[in-house]
Design an enzyme around this catalytic site. Sequence first.
Site, PDB file in Angstrom:
ATOM      1  N   LYS A   1      -9.169 -17.446  11.649  1.00 58.06           N
ATOM      2  CA  LYS A   1     -10.634 -17.425  11.770  1.00 58.06           C
ATOM      3  C   LYS A   1     -11.091 -16.571  12.946  1.00 58.06           C
ATOM      4  O   LYS A   1     -12.137 -15.931  12.878  1.00 58.06           O
ATOM      5  CB  LYS A   1     -11.183 -18.844  11.904  1.00 58.06           C
ATOM      6  CG  LYS A   1     -11.089 -19.622  10.590  1.00 58.06           C
ATOM      7  CD  LYS A   1     -11.990 -20.838  10.552  1.00 58.06           C
ATOM      8  CE  LYS A   1     -11.992 -21.426   9.157  1.00 58.06           C
ATOM      9  NZ  LYS A   1     -12.779 -22.627   9.022  1.00 58.06           N
TER      10      LYS A   1
ATOM     11  N   LYS B   1      -6.532 -17.807   0.435  1.00 57.41           N
ATOM     12  CA  LYS B   1      -7.001 -19.098  -0.095  1.00 57.41           C
ATOM     13  C   LYS B   1      -8.469 -18.993  -0.538  1.00 57.41           C
ATOM     14  O   LYS B   1      -9.255 -18.268   0.087  1.00 57.41           O
ATOM     15  CB  LYS B   1      -6.777 -20.112   1.027  1.00 57.41           C
ATOM     16  CG  LYS B   1      -7.722 -21.237   1.158  1.00 57.41           C
ATOM     17  CD  LYS B   1      -7.380 -22.082   2.368  1.00 57.41           C
ATOM     18  CE  LYS B   1      -8.557 -22.096   3.318  1.00 57.41           C
ATOM     19  NZ  LYS B   1      -9.177 -23.366   3.543  1.00 57.41           N
TER      20      LYS B   1
ATOM     21  N   LYS C   1     -14.908 -21.510   1.082  1.00 61.06           N
ATOM     22  CA  LYS C   1     -16.368 -21.505   0.923  1.00 61.06           C
ATOM     23  C   LYS C   1     -17.030 -20.456   1.794  1.00 61.06           C
ATOM     24  O   LYS C   1     -18.146 -20.044   1.523  1.00 61.06           O
ATOM     25  CB  LYS C   1     -16.964 -22.896   1.148  1.00 61.06           C
ATOM     26  CG  LYS C   1     -16.559 -23.615   2.413  1.00 61.06           C
ATOM     27  CD  LYS C   1     -17.293 -24.934   2.520  1.00 61.06           C
ATOM     28  CE  LYS C   1     -16.389 -26.145   2.575  1.00 61.06           C
ATOM     29  NZ  LYS C   1     -15.522 -26.221   3.748  1.00 61.06           N
TER      30      LYS C   1
HETATM   31  N1  AQP Z   1      -8.373 -23.243  -1.514  1.00 61.32           N
HETATM   32  C1  AQP Z   1      -8.063 -24.517  -1.329  1.00 61.32           C
HETATM   33  N2  AQP Z   1      -7.120 -25.114  -2.090  1.00 61.32           N
HETATM   34  C2  AQP Z   1      -6.810 -26.439  -1.915  1.00 61.32           C
HETATM   35  N3  AQP Z   1      -7.413 -27.220  -0.987  1.00 61.32           N
HETATM   36  C3  AQP Z   1      -8.359 -26.653  -0.214  1.00 61.32           C
HETATM   37  N4  AQP Z   1      -9.139 -27.144   0.761  1.00 61.32           N
HETATM   38  C4  AQP Z   1      -9.948 -26.169   1.229  1.00 61.32           C
HETATM   39  N5  AQP Z   1      -9.724 -25.024   0.561  1.00 61.32           N
HETATM   40  C5  AQP Z   1      -8.744 -25.290  -0.348  1.00 61.32           C
HETATM   41  C6  AQP Z   1      -9.082 -28.513   1.233  1.00 61.32           C
HETATM   42  O1  AQP Z   1     -10.399 -29.019   1.252  1.00 61.32           O
HETATM   43  C7  AQP Z   1     -10.515 -29.938   2.347  1.00 61.32           C
HETATM   44  C8  AQP Z   1     -11.727 -29.611   3.142  1.00 61.32           C
HETATM   45  O2  AQP Z   1     -11.566 -28.379   3.792  1.00 61.32           O
HETATM   46  P1  AQP Z   1     -12.589 -28.006   4.935  1.00 61.32           P
HETATM   47  O3  AQP Z   1     -13.904 -27.797   4.365  1.00 61.32           O
HETATM   48  O4  AQP Z   1     -12.570 -29.021   6.006  1.00 61.32           O
HETATM   49  O5  AQP Z   1     -12.050 -26.722   5.600  1.00 61.32           O
HETATM   50  P2  AQP Z   1     -11.199 -25.560   5.068  1.00 61.32           P
HETATM   51  O6  AQP Z   1      -9.837 -26.023   4.714  1.00 61.32           O
HETATM   52  O7  AQP Z   1     -11.289 -24.491   6.125  1.00 61.32           O
HETATM   53  O8  AQP Z   1     -11.975 -25.148   3.726  1.00 61.32           O
HETATM   54  P3  AQP Z   1     -12.729 -23.826   3.416  1.00 61.32           P
HETATM   55  O9  AQP Z   1     -13.346 -23.959   2.064  1.00 61.32           O
HETATM   56  O10 AQP Z   1     -11.825 -22.657   3.624  1.00 61.32           O
HETATM   57  O11 AQP Z   1     -13.877 -23.847   4.478  1.00 61.32           O
HETATM   58  P4  AQP Z   1     -14.296 -22.730   5.484  1.00 61.32           P
HETATM   59  O12 AQP Z   1     -14.479 -21.505   4.644  1.00 61.32           O
HETATM   60  O13 AQP Z   1     -15.572 -23.205   6.099  1.00 61.32           O
HETATM   61  O14 AQP Z   1     -13.205 -22.596   6.472  1.00 61.32           O
HETATM   62  C9  AQP Z   1      -9.213 -29.863   3.135  1.00 61.32           C
HETATM   63  O15 AQP Z   1      -8.389 -30.960   2.757  1.00 61.32           O
HETATM   64  C10 AQP Z   1      -8.615 -28.577   2.674  1.00 61.32           C
HETATM   65  O16 AQP Z   1      -7.200 -28.601   2.761  1.00 61.32           O
END
Ligand code: AQP
Length: 354
Positions: A130, A213, A216
């Site tokens: 990040k 991955k 969002k």
């Molecule tokens: N691509 C993914 N595949 C499987 N699991 C996923 N998770 C996130 N992306 C995937 C799981 O969703 C939960 C919540 O994640 P988060 O919102 O706390 O943060 P993150 O993992 O950083 O998710 P994002 O979507 O990538 O958010 P941003 O873009 O804001 O950083 C976790 O259990 C995660 O493993």
Amino acid sequence: MSSPASPDQMGGQTPKAFKPRIFSGIQPSGGLTLGNYLGALKRFVEKQDEGIETIYCLVDMHAITVWQDPAKLRQQTREGAAAFIAAGIDPARSILFNQSQVGAHAELGWIFNCVARMGWMGRMTQFKDKAGKNSENVSLGLFAYPALMAADILLYHATMVPVGEDQKQHLELTRDIAIKFNNDYGVDFFPVVEPLIEGAATRVMSLRDGSKKMSKSDPSDQSRINLTDDADTIAAKIRKAKTDTEPLPETVDGLRDRPEAKNLVNIYSALSGQSVAEVVAEFANTQFGSFKPRLAELAVARLSPITGEMNRLMADPAEIDRILADGADRADAIARPILEQVYAITGMIRSRGK
Ligand code: AQP
């Protein structure tokens, strides 16, 4: 299945057994994606339905580790809560709340900032991803994020944490923080948590790049399926998803070195409940031109009831806020006594109101 520290980790003391309790969270840093659904939400519902005590949180304090427009953050938090409920979380059986309403998270987060070591945090790959080349300019909160995440979990003496693959390293750090706190203060106070990383979709990849991955916050909306996407949008995104030119293989092994094909097969498997081997057997030698419409049909069938229910819930934001307030009260009732014990263990005077 609690996981207390081993006697070695506890300096020879017998570790105490902790009651099984699940905690997990999702950041309201954007609209939730298919990755969040398959890697987290769907499994949160399964754990609730197994009858384990479940505590789920919209982690808004984590979200602001990168800039969030205040009005959008409020909207995304309510939308996240609506997604939990629409996916099957029952706010009467699970505790559902947003993190900032329970101040104990930030309080224990600070204490863990003083337990965690700079070197541990510096090794976190999510921070490196990040921050990228911009590490001098990102927030201090982004660096400290895993200590707050450890606080989220350990504040409830949670023993199990369902997450996607990307959170594995943060959970290992949570274990290290629990062990170090227990050792430093000579107590058997925090459980050593178990990550629950299960199922066919622990890492859903971007539809535009099979090595990244699905996220969002990816700048490209085409890279992800949002839980708010309508049927046409889902179908169009799957149709345009990057693939290679070969048909689907005859064996699971044939998916190796084909990240985009593997991703779409994994998504199909997770949505249908079939194993990856069954999906491969069903679609052996099928061209993507035929497979993608089947995947789109399945994704729409699974997601559109959730989207419809989310829209219904979002029409009454006051009711969502009421559910979050009720969840926060119940969360606080568990967290506050645990935090008070932490203050006592660490030597803080707590003489107010006595
Ligand atoms: N691509 C993914 N595949 C499987 N699991 C996923 N998770 C996130 N992306 C995937 C799981 O969703 C939960 C919540 O994640 P988060 O919102 O706390 O943060 P993150 O993992 O950083 O998710 P994002 O979507 O990538 O958010 P941003 O873009 O804001 O950083 C976790 O259990 C995660 O493993």
